[in-house]
Design a protein around this motif. Structure first.
Motif, short mmCIF file in Angstrom:
data_model
loop_
_atom_site.label_atom_id
_atom_site.label_comp_id
_atom_site.label_asym_id
_atom_site.label_seq_id
_atom_site.Cartn_x
_atom_site.Cartn_y
_atom_site.Cartn_z
N VAL A 61 0.83 -1.21 0.00
CA VAL A 61 0.00 0.00 0.00
C VAL A 61 0.87 1.26 0.00
N ASN A 62 0.62 2.12 -0.97
CA ASN A 62 1.25 3.44 -1.00
C ASN A 62 0.14 4.45 -0.74
N TYR A 63 0.12 4.98 0.48
CA TYR A 63 -0.98 5.85 0.93
C TYR A 63 -0.46 7.26 1.15
N VAL A 64 -0.95 8.18 0.33
CA VAL A 64 -0.52 9.58 0.39
C VAL A 64 -1.67 10.44 0.90
N ARG A 65 -1.41 11.21 1.96
CA ARG A 65 -2.39 12.18 2.48
C ARG A 65 -1.67 13.52 2.60
N ASN A 66 -2.17 14.49 1.85
CA ASN A 66 -1.44 15.76 1.76
C ASN A 66 -1.74 16.70 2.92
N ILE A 67 -0.94 17.75 3.00
CA ILE A 67 -1.17 18.85 3.94
C ILE A 67 -1.23 20.14 3.14
N THR A 68 -2.31 20.89 3.30
CA THR A 68 -2.40 22.24 2.71
C THR A 68 -1.81 23.22 3.70
N ASP A 69 -0.66 23.80 3.36
CA ASP A 69 0.01 24.71 4.28
C ASP A 69 0.14 26.13 3.73
N ILE A 70 -0.69 26.42 2.70
CA ILE A 70 -0.82 27.80 2.23
C ILE A 70 -2.21 28.00 1.65
N ASP A 71 -2.96 28.93 2.21
CA ASP A 71 -4.25 29.34 1.64
C ASP A 71 -4.73 30.56 2.42
N ASP A 72 -5.89 31.09 2.03
CA ASP A 72 -6.39 32.34 2.64
C ASP A 72 -6.57 32.20 4.15
N LYS A 73 -7.13 31.09 4.60
CA LYS A 73 -7.38 30.91 6.03
C LYS A 73 -6.09 30.91 6.84
N ILE A 74 -5.08 30.27 6.28
CA ILE A 74 -3.78 30.22 6.96
C ILE A 74 -3.17 31.62 7.03
N GLY A 104 -5.24 6.13 17.06
CA GLY A 104 -4.74 4.87 16.51
C GLY A 104 -4.56 4.90 15.01
N VAL A 105 -4.40 6.10 14.44
CA VAL A 105 -4.24 6.25 12.99
C VAL A 105 -2.77 6.12 12.62
N MET A 106 -2.47 5.19 11.73
CA MET A 106 -1.10 5.00 11.27
C MET A 106 -0.67 6.17 10.38
N SER A 107 0.61 6.49 10.41
CA SER A 107 1.12 7.57 9.56
C SER A 107 1.00 7.17 8.10
N PRO A 108 0.66 8.11 7.20
CA PRO A 108 0.62 7.79 5.77
C PRO A 108 2.01 7.40 5.27
N SER A 109 2.05 6.77 4.10
CA SER A 109 3.34 6.47 3.48
C SER A 109 4.08 7.77 3.16
N LYS A 110 3.33 8.75 2.69
CA LYS A 110 3.87 10.09 2.41
C LYS A 110 2.85 11.12 2.88
N GLU A 111 3.34 12.23 3.40
CA GLU A 111 2.45 13.32 3.82
C GLU A 111 3.04 14.65 3.33
N PRO A 112 2.94 14.90 2.01
CA PRO A 112 3.59 16.07 1.43
C PRO A 112 2.86 17.38 1.78
N LYS A 113 3.64 18.44 1.85
CA LYS A 113 3.08 19.79 2.03
C LYS A 113 2.95 20.45 0.66
N ALA A 114 1.91 21.25 0.51
CA ALA A 114 1.69 21.94 -0.76
C ALA A 114 2.88 22.81 -1.15
N HIS A 206 -7.13 23.89 -5.64
CA HIS A 206 -7.41 22.66 -6.40
C HIS A 206 -6.16 22.10 -7.08
N ILE A 207 -5.30 22.99 -7.60
CA ILE A 207 -4.12 22.52 -8.33
C ILE A 207 -3.14 21.81 -7.41
N GLU A 208 -3.19 22.12 -6.12
CA GLU A 208 -2.25 21.50 -5.18
C GLU A 208 -2.38 19.98 -5.19
#
Length: 452
Positions: A61-74, A104-114, A206-208
């Motif tokens: 399993v290659n599980y990627v869950r991203n992080i949005t670290d730039i937007d208007d709210k931030i 109990g949530v396992m870390s994703p394989s990758k967790e990239p930042k925008a 969306h493009i992120e």
């Protein structure tokens, strides 16, 4: 074979991986400007179970869950706090990871930042312009031309005509069409920005995800997931961007978990019924919260209330009570056992955790009758496949060690009172403990206790 409800086809389909033995999953993650809420908890737990189950089935399993670290709210929150964006986002990433670990949530394989993939985004936007799916506005913004993508609306089922007639869209005079959405925002004073062929600016939201999913999983991958609220416009826009650039299907299966409701109303900050994970965990054990989430099918609405969590707590206690007194050995599941086979059938049927959990209770009932150690091992092993019953039963049922010592002392005093035939004092101690939420059970092996 596992079946998945595919939002794209609106049907339950047999899962067929693109590459034999491999499953690539992308899930839209958090925008890190505040503590995660119970809706985020549902996304994290649901796709953690999906990832675990594919593991159980023997997939890589290659599980990627991203992080949005730039937007208007931030940006707005950093200004309010008089805090750098980097400090703000890193602080809430740490808080998010703490909440995920507690659940109990396992870390994703990758967790990239925008912000780590700006160049990928610029490359995609440039290709969209060259292929005439996007245009540069007079003010330096870059917009995607929705009408240029003939299949727009295929995920959500919304047609261009429906959108024009009924959808609320941002009114921007720089757009050629009111339905077009931004790919690149031209820089504003005192906002973070990056160099681009169209001047300084920052990416649209969306493009992120289009850029990060293709970077880590390729142009065409197996499963794209996220909350139901992202189906439109975010996931619709991802499809439009990615498929226009790469000339191929983006993802084979689209999975969306249902909304979280609070006392039968949709959770929202405006209604004042908004709960962070941290607030919920002040009242309830993290495993109770995980169990509560998994008792509902992932596509169904999840109705949050203290009463429902109290009920989940009692139900989870019943499972732990059935394991009491056994030396549980870590073991693999014997899938030939009829109840294990039923459990697998439930999970293979679109991750039907409510049905799977009902089978755990069937096992618990059998254990209570037979006192069978092998069945206790099986219960523990099955539950662990979905991240449950991983604690020592006594630890879960008793909780805080200091409180446990005081209770044990009172139980000893009650035993001495009964030995001395002072039944009035023994009853007083039992009532005192019950008022504090402690239930005593007299067994042939002695008195045991649990939290009510």
């Amino acid at each position: 074979m596992i079946k998945i409800y595919n939002t794209l086809s609106k049907n339950k389909e047999t899962f067929k991986p693109i590459q034999e033995g491999q499953v690539n999953i992308y899930v839209c993650g958090m925008t890190v400007y505040d503590l995660c809420h119970i809706g985020h908890a549902r996304v994290m737990v649901i796709f953690d179970v999906v990832r675990r189950w594919f593991d159980i089935l023997g997939y890589s399993v290659n599980y990627v869950r991203n992080i949005t670290d730039i937007d208007d709210k931030i940006i707005n929150r950093s200004i309010q706090n008089n805090e750098s964006i980097e400090s703000l986002t890193q602080r809430y990433i740490s808080e998010m990871n703490a909440d995920a670990k507690a659940l109990g949530v396992m870390s994703p394989s990758k967790e990239p930042k925008a912000t780590e993939h700006i160049q990928d985004m610029l490359s995609m936007i440039q290709t969209l312009i060259e292929k005439q799916f996007a245009y540069v506005a007079k003010n330096g913004d870059v917009f995607y031309s929705v009408r240029s993508f003939k299949e727009y609306g295929k995920l959500s089922g919304k047609s261009i005509e429906d959108l024009r007639a009924g959808e609320r869209v941002d009114i921007d005079r720089n757009k050629h069409d009111e339905l077009d959405f931004v790919l690149w925002k031209s820089a504003k004073p005192n906002e973070p920005s990056w160099d681009s062929p169209w001047g300084k600016g920052r990416p649209g939201w969306h493009i992120e995800c289009s850029a990060m999913s293709s970077h880590y999983l390729g142009h065409h991958f197996d499963i794209h997931g996220g909350g139901q609220d992202l189906q439109f416009p975010h996931h619709e826009n991802e499809i439009a961007q990615s498929e226009a650039v790469h000339d191929c299907k983006m993802a084979n299966y689209w999975m969306h978990n249902g909304f979280v409701r609070v006392d039968d109303e949709k959770m929202s900050k405006s209604l004042g019924n908004f709960f962070t994970i941290r607030t919920v965990l002040e009242k309830f054990d993290p495993e109770v919260v995980r169990f509560f989430i998994l008792r509902a099918h992932y596509r169904s609405p999840l109705n949050y209330s203290d009463a429902h969590l109290d009920d989940a707590k009692l139900a989870l206690q019943r499972l732990y009570v059935s394991l009491r007194g056994f030396k549980i050995e870590d073991s693999d599941v014997d899938w030939r056992h009829p109840l294990a086979h039923k459990f697998k059938e439930a999970m293979d049927d679109d991750f039907n955790t409510p049905e799977a959990i009902s089978i755990l209770f069937e096992l618990a009932n059998e254990i209570n009758k037979s006192k069978s150690a092998p069945l206790a091992d099986l219960l523990r092993a099955l539950a662990k496949t979905i991240g449950l019953l991983e604690k020592d039963p006594e630890t879960f049922l008793k909780g805080d060690e200091k409180i446990s010592l005081n209770i044990d002392m009172l139980i000893l005093q009650r035993y001495e009172a009964k030995t001395n035939k002072n039944f009035k004092e023994a009853d007083r101690i039992r009532s005192l403990l019950l008022e504090s939420g402690i239930v005593l059970e007299d067994t042939p092996q002695g008195t045991i206790w649990r939290k009510e």
